[in-house]
Every structure is written in C-alpha cells, then in structure tokens.
Design an enzyme around this catalytic site. Structure first.
Site, mmCIF file in Angstrom:
data_model
loop_
_atom_site.group_PDB
_atom_site.id
_atom_site.type_symbol
_atom_site.label_atom_id
_atom_site.label_comp_id
_atom_site.label_asym_id
_atom_site.label_seq_id
_atom_site.Cartn_x
_atom_site.Cartn_y
_atom_site.Cartn_z
ATOM 1 N N ASP A 1 -8.638 -1.983 -3.025
ATOM 2 C CA ASP A 1 -7.344 -2.509 -2.790
ATOM 3 C C ASP A 1 -6.797 -2.795 -1.459
ATOM 4 O O ASP A 1 -5.956 -3.691 -1.239
ATOM 5 C CB ASP A 1 -6.372 -1.850 -3.585
ATOM 6 C CG ASP A 1 -4.857 -2.567 -3.737
ATOM 7 O OD1 ASP A 1 -4.906 -3.614 -3.974
ATOM 8 O OD2 ASP A 1 -3.891 -1.534 -3.905
ATOM 9 N N HIS B 1 -7.068 2.666 -10.740
ATOM 10 C CA HIS B 1 -6.878 2.484 -9.193
ATOM 11 C C HIS B 1 -5.542 3.480 -9.026
ATOM 12 O O HIS B 1 -4.493 2.953 -9.669
ATOM 13 C CB HIS B 1 -6.684 1.046 -8.880
ATOM 14 C CG HIS B 1 -6.243 1.087 -7.360
ATOM 15 N ND1 HIS B 1 -6.913 1.438 -6.368
ATOM 16 C CD2 HIS B 1 -4.946 0.619 -6.881
ATOM 17 C CE1 HIS B 1 -6.344 1.309 -5.049
ATOM 18 N NE2 HIS B 1 -5.152 0.994 -5.456
ATOM 19 N N ASP C 1 -2.952 4.843 -6.592
ATOM 20 C CA ASP C 1 -2.565 4.978 -5.282
ATOM 21 C C ASP C 1 -2.121 6.266 -4.844
ATOM 22 O O ASP C 1 -1.129 6.904 -5.600
ATOM 23 C CB ASP C 1 -1.177 4.079 -5.009
ATOM 24 C CG ASP C 1 -1.877 2.571 -5.172
ATOM 25 O OD1 ASP C 1 -2.659 2.145 -4.144
ATOM 26 O OD2 ASP C 1 -1.401 1.921 -6.038
ATOM 27 N N HIS D 1 -3.773 3.236 1.833
ATOM 28 C CA HIS D 1 -3.468 1.780 2.173
ATOM 29 C C HIS D 1 -2.173 1.512 1.789
ATOM 30 O O HIS D 1 -1.712 0.319 2.036
ATOM 31 C CB HIS D 1 -4.411 1.005 1.486
ATOM 32 C CG HIS D 1 -4.472 0.830 0.072
ATOM 33 N ND1 HIS D 1 -5.427 1.871 -0.589
ATOM 34 C CD2 HIS D 1 -3.984 0.172 -0.791
ATOM 35 C CE1 HIS D 1 -5.196 1.744 -1.890
ATOM 36 N NE2 HIS D 1 -4.272 0.732 -2.166
#
Ligand code: NAG
Ligand code: NAG
Ligand code: NAG
Ligand code: NAG
Ligand code: NAG
Ligand code: NAG
Ligand code: NAG
Ligand code: NAG
Ligand code: NAG
Length: 764
Positions: free
Chosen positions: A176, A54, A56, A417
């Site tokens: 997420d 994951h 970001d 996000h």
C-alpha cells in the site's frame, strides 16, 4: 555543596552513510534458505491465490480501535476478528494458506492467546499454512521515513517472529505505500534477506507501459554501489492489491458466491469457472511465465474468514476439474520460487518508483510534507532513540535493564504509511504523538540514570549531588535547568552526546537569563561562547506553547541563547561547565551579539567561510559566497503559495494530505519586501526575516562551517478567505544544471533525477 545540574543535549543523528546495513543483514535471513515445496502444474497457467488482509496500523481509527474493533461508525474494521477467524479457518483444512503481515497487531493478539491456541498457530506456521511476510511492526512508509527507523521497526517484528516461531520472513509485502524507494529495494529488501518484494502502487503511466511490455515484474537493483550483488525480484501488481473483479468474498460485501450444490437454485459453477479462466488469461497477457498472482483480500478483510476460504476451496476444486488453468493456494514465497524455477529473464530496474500518480491530476506528493510537526517529532525521537540505546549499552543491561524498549512500539507504529506520512486522521495522529511522548518520557528517565552512572567517578547510579535533566522543549526555548543557572549559585554541566560513528564539532545553544556566564571544558579551559538575544517571535511562541503544553501561565521567556561549539568523540560524550565568568571571559572570550542596523544597500553576514549578502532595502537574500570553494552565486529566496485545487469540472481530484494539486495559476508571492534584523558575533551571525505575520525565518551562519542553517516558522496559515494554500519556498539561482538534480532516498543515498521538460531559470 550546591547540586550540579546536568543537561543532556543529543546531537541529531541525521546523517548520510554508515555501516548499519551489513550488521543488519547478518542478523537476518539467508537468501538461499530452502524453498517451500511448490504445488504447481508445469505446462499450465498457474493462478496463485494469496489470501491476505491489509491492516493499517492506524489511519481513520487509532491502532487500538482497529485492533479491538471499536468506533465502527468510522470503519467496520476489527483485526482481532480477522486473526481469530483466520486461525479457525486454517485449522479446518490443511490446504488453506494465509499471510500475516503487521506485527503491531499480531503481537497484541498473540500475547492474549491461550497455550492451546498458541500451539495451533505454531502448527500452522510450521506447516507453511500461515506465513509471516514483511513481518515488521507496521508496513512502513517509503518516502518520509528514515532508513534507521525502517531498520528498527522491521527488526522489532522479525525479532518477535524469530523468538516465537524460529522463522524469518522471506518476502517483502509493501502493497500500500505510495511509491517505493531505492533503499527499500536493496537495504530493506535484498540486504535484509528478502527474496522478493510485492506492491500495488506505481505510477499509472509506468504501469500501462509495463503491462504492455510485460515489465511489471523486474529485477530491481536499488543501489549503484552494490549493483547486482544486492538485487531483488520485484512484483508490481497489474491493478491493485484486491482480487480481480468478482472474486471478493468478504462477508459483508456484495459478493457472488460460488454455488455448486445442484439441489439449490442459482447453481453457477460453470459461469464462475469461466469468469475465473477469463480473468486469469487477461492477466497472463501482461505477465511473464505461466504463473500469475491473485491477491485475495483487501483492507481489514477476513473478519469472517470462512466466507473467503469456502468460496476459494470451491473455485479451486472446480477450476482444476475444468483443467484449462490450475488454481492453488499460495504465498509470495511460493510464487517467487515458481518464478525463479521457470528460468525466465527479467527486465532490470534501477532508481525508484517515485513520484506516484494514480491519474493525470493525482500526484501523491502532498504527503511528502503533510503534518510537518509530526514528521519532525518522529525524526527527533529517532535520533534520540538511537543515542539512548547506545547509552543503555554503554552502561550495561545488568545495571538498569532495557529501559529503551518503552519507545520501540511507539516508534515502530509511527513509521506506518499513514503515520509519519501525515495521512492519518487528527485523532489518530494525536494518538501516535501520545504514544511517542509516553515512551520518550520513560526513556528520558532511563537515560538520566544511565548518565549518572556513566559520569560518576565511582560508577554508581544513585547520586545526591548530580541530577540530569533533559529539555525536549528546547525548540520553544523552554529549559528550566539552564534558565535558572546563574553566575551566583549553581553550576551547570552540559553533557553533549554524539550517536554518530565519527567525531563532530557542532554548535550548542541553551536558553539562559544571566549574562555573566562562561563555558569551560573539562580541563578548565574557557570555550568561546556568544549570547544571542531571544527574539520576540520566539518568546511569543514560547508563551503560547508553554501554556498549551504545560499549563503554565506565569512563564517568562529567557533573555538569551548561550551558544558555544562542542567537540564530541564518536559514539561518546563531552562535558561543558557553565559558571560565573572570570575576567578572562569578559576580556574577549564571551561575547554578546551586536544587532546591526542596515546602513548600507547590502549587508554581508557570516563569521566563517560562507558569506551571504542581503539587500537592506528589500530584506531579500542576494548572494552566497564560499571562500573555500570559491563558489560565488547570485541567489534569491522567496516564500510563495499555490492555490489548492478543490477539483474542477474536468477532474474532481482535490488537493489534500496525500495529493498535491495546485489549481493551475502561478503561485502568489507572500511578500517581496521583508523586515530584516541582523545579529553578529564571533561564533554565529543570524539574519531574522519576517516575511509576513505568518512566515518568520532565521538564517544562521557559523564560524568554520560551510553551510547556512535555515529555520522557518510558518503558520497559522490564513484561511479566512476560504482559499487553500500550499506554501513553498523557492531559491532562484542561475546555475547550469542541465535539468538534473538529486534527491535523497530515506536519508541514506542520493538519487540523480532528470526533468523531461527543460527547466526555467527565472532569475533576471
Ligand atoms: C546461507 O546458506 C548457505 C547455504 O546453505 C550457506 O553456505 C551460508 O553460509 C549461509 N549464510 C549465512 C549468512 O547464514
Ligand atoms: C471515535 O473516533 C472519534 C474521532 O472521529 C473520537 O473522537 C472518539 O473518541 C472515538 N471513540 C472512541 C470510543 O475511541
Ligand atoms: C492479449 O493480448 C493480445 C495481444 O495484445 C490481445 O489481442 C488480446 O485481446 C489480449 N487478451 C486478453 C484476454 O486481454
Ligand atoms: C530451468 O533450468 C534448469 C537448469 O538448466 C532445468 O533443469 C529446468 O528444467 C528449467 N526449468 C524450466 C521450467 O524450463
Ligand atoms: C558515589 O559518588 C556519588 C557522587 O558522585 C555519591 O553521591 C555516592 O554516595 C557515591 N557512592 C558510593 C557507594 O560511594
Ligand atoms: C516542539 O517540540 C515538541 C517536542 O518535540 C513538539 O511536540 C512541538 O510540536 C514543538 N513545538 C513547536 C512550536 O514546534
Ligand atoms: C520586542 O518586545 C519588546 C518588549 O515587549 C519591545 O520593547 C520591542 O520593541 C519588541 N521588538 C520588536 C522588534 O518588535
Ligand atoms: C557598504 O558595503 C560595501 C560592501 O560590503 C562596503 O564596501 C562599503 O564600505 C559599505 N558602505 C557603508 C557606508 O558602510
Ligand atoms: C551540460 O551539458 C553540456 C552539454 O552536454 C555540458 O557541456 C556541460 O558540462 C553540462 N553542465 C553540467 C553542469 O552538467
């Protein structure tokens, strides 16, 4: 001949409804595309291992710092390492699989790779070892983001994947984001062509209930209009997007390797296989069918991918030899195919997964309003970007090229996000703003040239007499080209562009210094206009920010706002000419506003169908009245603040960027007596209220409009007393609502909400 100054004003594109969905769906995947071959074993519990990282697109570090792996004291994350390492590890064994998500990273990496590496990646993609899922520029937020921006950032990523690999992602992977919207389910899910969507964050109470009745996986119908024609298989994870305990194999973590070499000490195959089977059986207990998914990865993992794959290879081998359960490398698409093939029936979910709480005092609603100026910045450029692309299309790509592409990367990244949500660190947020500002300035140049072409009689893009200027700092009344417009010299043309698909008639305001100006439309008819004096609060803000943004210290605020109503055709523009006023303008066409001093208990304002009345004693709003609908409503408005919780002995959860947690006391009213100034004119009445030294509000009521425009400026919030303040505004009316109200879903749909506890109506 005096040069004409042209000013472009873009009307906001924040409207509900539209037909973008169908156009978007046509350009995307076919949901009935042939499924990837599935290697599952019927009659056994199949454990789908989905290797993922994951990543970001900015959070504790900037997007570039994450990519290159700098600033490791903040976080030891390097996406370059992950991608290099995963490709090596996949090439070593054709059984291995991996899913790649964020295109903002992948595309940086791809562009740097040699043809040899690119050929290897092509093979991995074609064989299904490397699958693109989600595939947008980032993993967008779902609460603070506008649906047009969701479409744009997803299109950008999917377009690159299509171009480079001729593939279209089949699965949504929103693991997420802090809650999930109905628009994500139908518009960015089913309509987009995704067959499934997968995520981790749903309310803890909802999760407990869904685990108990095996309802974590559902068929989600996010649209009341489209119903079952726009539904999607939805998988909410039982815990988080990390692997079950004990199955993390990230190189620097405290891992338990699977050790199957009997000639070495610490051989542990039986024990690890037993742990694997136990974890699988625990999960099948909360899952329908004999297929379960393990998310094998976490934030910025696979920096040394071999560590994961070596351990998973060994586990798969020994678990399958053991035979109690079947383990396989999988992807969300393979998993979804297996779920469909099992003929199971699923619960149906309507509405959305908001708000999200992960424990009693941890409601992730703080981020709905965190970093409001950044949220505004993103929204303003979202509308501008839409208008700019239309103008680019109208002028024709052959004349100026694709000048709007300089905003697509910045806009895509801003939807992440941790970006528009307001949850990134300050230096990362500054980096997001800088990217937007750089991109926007290039687009502004393109738009100015394009408008020169579009508005010139001979369709040439070079003109010695026309120069377009745009005023991104109109919010602080800064617009040099209109400020210097005077009745004696230059003429000013204001071009108003409407990016929406229907005609609009909205009020335009530009700062001017000359009071003898008249507004005319293209056939020379005078358009009614009004001068509103620029108030001291605005001029002081301007002074401060002009210095801060532009370094100009000798700035003088303009005297007036010139207000007029512009009518603009759908996806088109209209020009207004501002010049010396003639007799006619003085004779009742152009008006200066009158400041009304309260001489009565109640002051009623509004030149149009909507009226508001204020108490001249307290300065407070008392009543609203709409002469068209007949609605007559006693109503009050106040500003208050909740004291932020710092965490307490029962629960250490503090209030912050993500989570709104007041300390339990009733909120403090900022001020119950407010200074009030009323400005009246033929087009607009304004009510200026100073609630305190740090809360200022202007309410505007327009001729022939049935809404009030409320603009408030809050801050700097005083924190000298070391008390965190969560500022709110509250409208109090005695309406019977039966505890239901409506919220929007990404600016596109309305969702009906019901409160469980009876609502209180404290208006006496
Ligand atoms: C999707 O695939 C089906 C079956 O192959 C085909 O009939 C249909 O026309 C396709 N739709 C689109 C939009 O490509
Ligand atoms: C590392 O991050 C800090 C913020 O914590 C920032 O001030 C600094 O400029 C960053 N360093 C680099 C090399 O970007
Ligand atoms: C599975 O559920 C049953 C019934 O609720 C329970 O008795 C059992 O302990 C659960 N097994 C596991 C491994 O959690
Ligand atoms: C699901 O249904 C189809 C058609 O009825 C059948 O061919 C298939 O064997 C079924 N699959 C399972 C796993 O029951
Ligand atoms: C086109 O018109 C503009 C003024 O609008 C003028 O400056 C320019 O020279 C003209 N170009 C040609 C090729 O006639
Ligand atoms: C004004 O707008 C600019 C650009 O949109 C933004 O950066 C800035 O924060 C705004 N200023 C204020 C005081 O709202
Ligand atoms: C606004 O500023 C001017 C000039 O500084 C001053 O004369 C005037 O009193 C101020 N008005 C208010 C309402 O503060
Ligand atoms: C006060 O306001 C009321 C209602 O708007 C009006 O009828 C009355 O004439 C006003 N009185 C004065 C002294 O202006
Ligand atoms: C509230 O509920 C009552 C009783 O069910 C109903 O009669 C009334 O119309 C409802 N009011 C609104 C505003 O929905």
């Amino acid at each position: 001949m005096a040069a004409a100054l042209l000013l472009l004003v873009v009307l906001a594109a924040a409207a509900l409804a539209g037909t973008e969905a169908s156009a978007f769906a046509a350009a995307s995947n076919n949901a009935t595309a042939p499924p990837t071959p599935v290697v599952v074993v019927e009659g056994k519990l199949n454990v789908h291992l989905v290797p993922h990282s994951h990543d970001d697109v900015g959070w504790l570090k900037t997007v570039d710092q994450y990519y290159v792996g700098s600033n490791t004291t903040i976080q030891g994350a390097c996406v370059m390492n992950t991608l290099d390492s995963v490709v090596d590890a996949l090439a070593r064994d054709p059984a291995r699989k991996f899913v790649v998500v964020e295109q903002a990273f992948f595309q940086r990496w791809w562009a740097e790779k040699s043809p040899t590496i690119q050929a290897i990646v092509h093979k991995l993609v074609d064989s299904g070892q490397l699958e693109f899922i989600n595939g947008g520029w980032c993993m967008h937020d779902e609460a603070a983001v506008h649906y047009i921006d969701m479409i744009d950032q997803t299109t950008l990523g999917h377009r690159m994947i299509k171009k480079q690999f001729n593939k279209t992602p089949r699965a949504g992977w929103q693991i997420d984001p802090f809650g999930h919207s109905a628009v994500q389910a139908y518009l960015l899910g089913a309509e987009l062509g995704f067959e499934s969507v997968h995520f981790a964050r749903i309310d803890y109470q909802d999760r407990a209930k869904r685990k108990a009745d095996k309802g974590l996986e559902v068929i989600w119908r996010g649209s009341r209009t489209f119903g079952s024609s726009s539904q999607i298989f939805t998988n909410a994870f039982p815990v988080h997007y990390s692997p079950p305990d004990g199955f993390d194999f990230e190189v620097l973590d405290d891992i338990i390797p699977v050790q199957d070499d009997m000639s070495l000490f610490d051989y542990n195959v039986e024990e690890r296989v037993n742990d694997f089977v136990a974890a699988a059986i625990a999960q099948v207990n909360v899952t329908r069918t004999n297929h379960i998914m393990w998310t094998m990865g976490d934030d910025f993992n696979y920096q040394y991918a071999e560590s994961w794959f070596r351990n998973m290879d060994t586990l798969i081998k020994h678990v399958n030899k053991d035979g109690r359960v079947h383990a396989l490398y999988s992807t969300p698409s393979i998993y979804t195919d297996a779920k469909h093939a099992s003929n199971e029936s699923w619960p149906v979910k309507y509405d959305d997964y908001f708000p999200y709480a992960d424990s009693t005092n941890a409601y992730w609603t703080g981020y709905f309003t965190s970093r409001p100026t950044f949220k505004r910045y993103v929204r303003v450029y979202s509308g501008y970007y839409l208008a700019a692309r239309q103008i680019e299309f109208l002028v024709g790509r052959s004349s100026l090229g694709l000048f709007t592409s300089s905003l697509e990367d910045a806009m895509g990244i801003a939807q992440h996000h941790d970006a528009v949500s307001g949850t990134a660190k300050q230096h990362t947020t500054d980096d997001y703003s800088k990217r937007l500002a750089l991109g926007a300035s290039k687009v502004e140049n393109g738009v100015s040239t394009a408008l020169t072409c579009l508005t010139s009689s001979n369709r040439t893009c070079v003109s010695s007499t026309t120069k377009f200027e745009q005023c991104p700092l109109l919010n602080i009344s800064y617009c040099p080209s209109t400020e210097k417009a005077s009745s004696a010299t230059k003429s000013l043309v204001v071009v108003v562009y409407n990016p929406l698909g229907w005609e609009r008639s909205d009020f335009i305001r530009v700062p001017v210094n000359d009071e003898n100006l008249a507004v005319k439309n293209s056939d020379g008819t005078i358009v009614e206009s009004q001068l509103v004096e620029v108030d001291n609060v605005t001029s002081n803000l301007r002074k401060f920010y002009v210095k801060a943004y532009l370094g100009i210290t000798s700035d003088k605020a303009p005297k007036y706002w010139l207000v007029f109503q512009a009518s603009v055709p759908p996806m088109g523009w209209n020009s207004y000419y501002i010049s010396k006023s003639t007799g006619a303008a003085h004779n009742g066409r152009g008006y200066a506003s009158a400041v009304v001093s309260p001489s009565n208990d109640t002051i009623e304002v509004g030149p149009g169908p909507l009226k508001m009345s204020f108490s001249s004693a307290s300065g407070q709003l008392k009543r609203m009245f709409n002469s068209v609908s007949g609605v007559d409503l006693p109503i009050q408005q106040s500003f208050l603040w909740y004291r932020s919780s710092e965490g307490d002995s029962m629960d250490s959860q503090a209030s912050g960027a993500y989570i709104f947690r007041p300390d339990g006391n009733t909120p403090t009213i900022v001020s119950s007596s407010v200074s009030l100034k009323v400005i009246r004119g033929p087009l607009v009445d304004e009510v200026h209220q100073q609630f305190s030294s740090w809360v200022y509000q202007i309410t505007r009521l327009y001729k022939n409009k049935e809404h009030a425009e409320v603009e408030y400026t809050i801050g700097p919030i005083p924190v000298d007393d070391d008390i965190g303040k969560e500022v709110i505004t509250r409208m109090t009316a005695n309406m019977v609502t039966n505890s239901t109200f409506y919220t929007d879903s990404n600016g596109r749909d309305f969702l009906k909400r019901a409160m469980l506890a009876p609502s209180r109506h404290p208006l006496e």
